[in-house]
Design a protein around this motif. Structure first.
Motif, short mmCIF file in Angstrom:
data_model
loop_
_atom_site.label_atom_id
_atom_site.label_comp_id
_atom_site.label_asym_id
_atom_site.label_seq_id
_atom_site.Cartn_x
_atom_site.Cartn_y
_atom_site.Cartn_z
N ILE A 149 11.61 35.12 45.80
CA ILE A 149 10.73 35.50 44.70
C ILE A 149 11.42 36.50 43.77
O ILE A 149 11.35 36.38 42.54
N ALA A 150 12.10 37.49 44.37
CA ALA A 150 12.80 38.49 43.56
C ALA A 150 13.88 37.84 42.70
O ALA A 150 14.03 38.16 41.51
N ARG A 151 14.65 36.92 43.30
CA ARG A 151 15.71 36.26 42.54
C ARG A 151 15.13 35.37 41.44
O ARG A 151 15.65 35.32 40.33
N ALA A 152 14.04 34.68 41.74
CA ALA A 152 13.41 33.81 40.75
C ALA A 152 12.88 34.63 39.58
O ALA A 152 12.98 34.21 38.41
N ASN A 153 12.32 35.79 39.86
CA ASN A 153 11.83 36.66 38.79
C ASN A 153 12.96 37.14 37.90
O ASN A 153 12.81 37.25 36.68
N GLU A 154 14.12 37.42 38.52
CA GLU A 154 15.28 37.83 37.74
C GLU A 154 15.72 36.75 36.76
O GLU A 154 16.11 37.03 35.62
N LEU A 155 15.65 35.50 37.23
CA LEU A 155 16.13 34.38 36.43
C LEU A 155 15.04 33.73 35.59
O LEU A 155 15.32 32.81 34.81
N GLY A 156 13.80 34.18 35.77
CA GLY A 156 12.70 33.57 35.06
C GLY A 156 12.44 32.14 35.48
O GLY A 156 12.11 31.28 34.66
N GLU A 157 12.59 31.87 36.76
CA GLU A 157 12.48 30.52 37.29
C GLU A 157 11.38 30.46 38.34
O GLU A 157 11.07 31.45 39.01
N ASP A 158 10.79 29.29 38.51
CA ASP A 158 9.80 29.10 39.57
C ASP A 158 10.47 29.25 40.93
O ASP A 158 11.53 28.64 41.18
N PRO A 159 9.91 30.06 41.84
CA PRO A 159 10.56 30.30 43.13
C PRO A 159 10.82 29.03 43.95
O PRO A 159 11.89 28.88 44.55
N ILE A 160 9.85 28.12 43.97
CA ILE A 160 10.03 26.90 44.74
C ILE A 160 11.13 26.03 44.13
O ILE A 160 11.95 25.44 44.83
N SER A 161 11.17 25.98 42.80
CA SER A 161 12.20 25.21 42.12
C SER A 161 13.58 25.80 42.37
O SER A 161 14.55 25.07 42.64
#
Length: 477
Positions: A149-161
């Motif tokens: 989740i933290a990494r996805a937020n950094e990249l602006g990406e859906d966590p599951i994706s």
């Protein structure tokens, strides 16, 4: 030529030609977040709870007919972390093995510490199959986690994706390293219903409590907590993946279910919207495919505490018959004697290493040290492994070329010294591998048959050259 054939053929069972020769992509199951409570059908490999009537792919197998698996050909000893000693391997169901290995948390490219885990358990998987066992190998993906989740937020990406993308990258790494695909690769996001059911059972049995939409496991309710690691409850201090939370009754209590926070993926549950805690996922997925009682649970040494310790506690809390026979853990890959990890920032990804060295050189490097011992990453050792893997393949290639020119069914007299080399290698291979997977001894034992092959090749070449020279001399005369 018959001698060369006989010396070469024993290597076929252990040579790398059994690995995929070209890169393959594995089709992963598509994830659907539209209906998070949708139940995916679970096809259990076989059940260890009913030794007399095992299940294979959901179908009962009658052990009285001709489909009964062959008995293993030799006795295998494995070091059990639970007992802290080597034990004779005896599966719960004769001829069958259920093995669960904790997979990666998919939020970045995998490093060579991960590579060691999955190469080692690939070796165990292959050897169990070599001994005649039918193996159900389950290796999960963690695709719902704080780090993702933290990494996805950094990249602006859906966590599951994001996680799905890194699952694909991981499987590509495994293809490069010639690791066989496991029997099943379950993901957390596909098994939330099973996880919720297990948490319900733990609550019903009195081992957990609810706090404001979260569910925590109470370690004080489980007297045997610490049996795997030998550590005490108070050692489960706050740290990586162990949240500091004043709402806990005991600081060592751990989350089974986490209430949703803004911007996080969530699933509906009896306790409100949220997502699974880290530890519960493996207990639920291993039970879904292997039952509550199975043979082998493995992973890196860093998982002994708290992850596997917590798995034991929650699995037993959910089902009193829960039992895993052998806990197997591999040692760390170190850099300057310090554990390689993403959190320390001292890691090399698998991609970085295989950009410089052949993937089989990395594989050889990783099995060149006994799996329970630490192994220090070194360019010198990778160079040595590269030279060694080239020598192995060049020898086999030269031998194939020589044999392709003759009828390989031809059998001739085998000199006693050559026969001794063949028999010794067969014996060394079985004895060493059956002694807790002593791969370094096997690799050392491989030197003699390879040298014998090269000696026979060179002798043949010299004889052929001498014959040609002799023929030319007679013609000139």
């Amino acid at each position: 030529m018959g001698t060369l054939v006989t010396c070469y053929k024993p290597l076929l069972s252990i040579r790398f030609s059994s690995f995929p020769s070209s890169l393959r992509t594995f089709q992963l199951r598509t994830h659907s977040s539209n209906n998070p409570r949708r139940r995916n059908p679970i096809r259990r490999c076989f059940s260890s709870l009913s030794p007399s009537q095992p299940l294979i792919n959901g179908k009962s197998v009658d052990k009285t007919n001709g489909n009964q698996p062959a008995s293993p050909s030799t006795e295998l000893w494995l070091h059990n972390t639970m007992s802290k000693k080597k034990e004779v391997f005896k599966p719960k169901v004769e001829g069958k093995v259920g093995m669960y290995v904790c997979g990666v948390t998919a939020y970045d490219l995998s490093h060579i510490g991960h590579a060691r885990v999955y190469v080692i358990f690939d070796v165990l998987y292959r050897y169990l199959k070599h001994l005649g066992y039918e193996v159900c190998y389950v290796r999960n993906f963690t695709d719902v986690d704080d780090k993702i989740i933290a990494r996805a937020n950094e990249l602006g990406e859906d966590p599951i994706s994001l996680s799905r993308r890194y699952c694909d990258e991981f499987n590509q790494d495994m293809v490069h390293l010639h690791c066989l695909p496991p029997s099943v690769e379950p993901r957390v996001s596909d098994h939330v219903p099973q996880i919720i059911d297990m948490i319900k059972q733990i609550l019903d049995n009195g081992y957990a409590y609810r706090v404001e939409g979260d569910v925590f496991f109470s370690v004080e309710k489980f007297p045997d907590y610490g049996q795997l690691s030998g550590r005490k409850v108070e050692d489960n201090r706050a740290g990586e993946r162990v949240a500091v939370d004043s709402r806990k009754r005991n600081p060592a209590d751990f989350a089974l279910w986490k209430s949703t926070k803004e911007g996080e993926p969530f699933w509906e549950s009896p306790w409100g919207p949220g997502r699974p805690g880290w530890h519960i996922e493996c207990s639920a997925m291993s039970a879904a495919y292997l039952g509550h009682s199975f043979d082998i649970h493995g992973g890196g040494m860093d998982l002994v505490f708290p992850h596997h310790e917590n798995e034991i506690a929650q699995s037993c809390a959910a089902c009193k018959h829960s039992n895993i026979s052998y806990w197997i853990h591999n040692g760390f890959v170190t850099v300057d004697s310090e554990k390689m990890s993403k959190s320390l920032g001292n890691f090399f990804t698998i991609r970085q290493v295989i950009d410089l060295y052949h993937p089989l050189a990395l594989r050889l490097f990783l099995i060149g040290t006994h799996y329970r011992s630490p192994i220090n990453y070194s360019d010198v050792l990778l160079e040595s492994a590269s030279e060694r893997i080239f020598y192995i393949y060049q020898t086999l290639h030269d031998c194939e070329n020589a044999l392709s020119q003759h009828d390989t069914r031809l059998q001739g007299f085998i000199p006693p010294e050559t026969s001794n080399v063949i028999n010794k290698f067969h014996n060394d291979f079985l004895v060493s591998m059956s002694d807790d997977l002593h791969t370094p001894v096997v690799l050392a034992a491989l030197s003699d048959p390879l040298k014998t092959i090269n000696d026979l090749l060179h002798t043949r070449e010299e004889a052929s050259n001498a014959h040609r020279i002799s023929g030319c001399s007679r013609k000139d005369n």
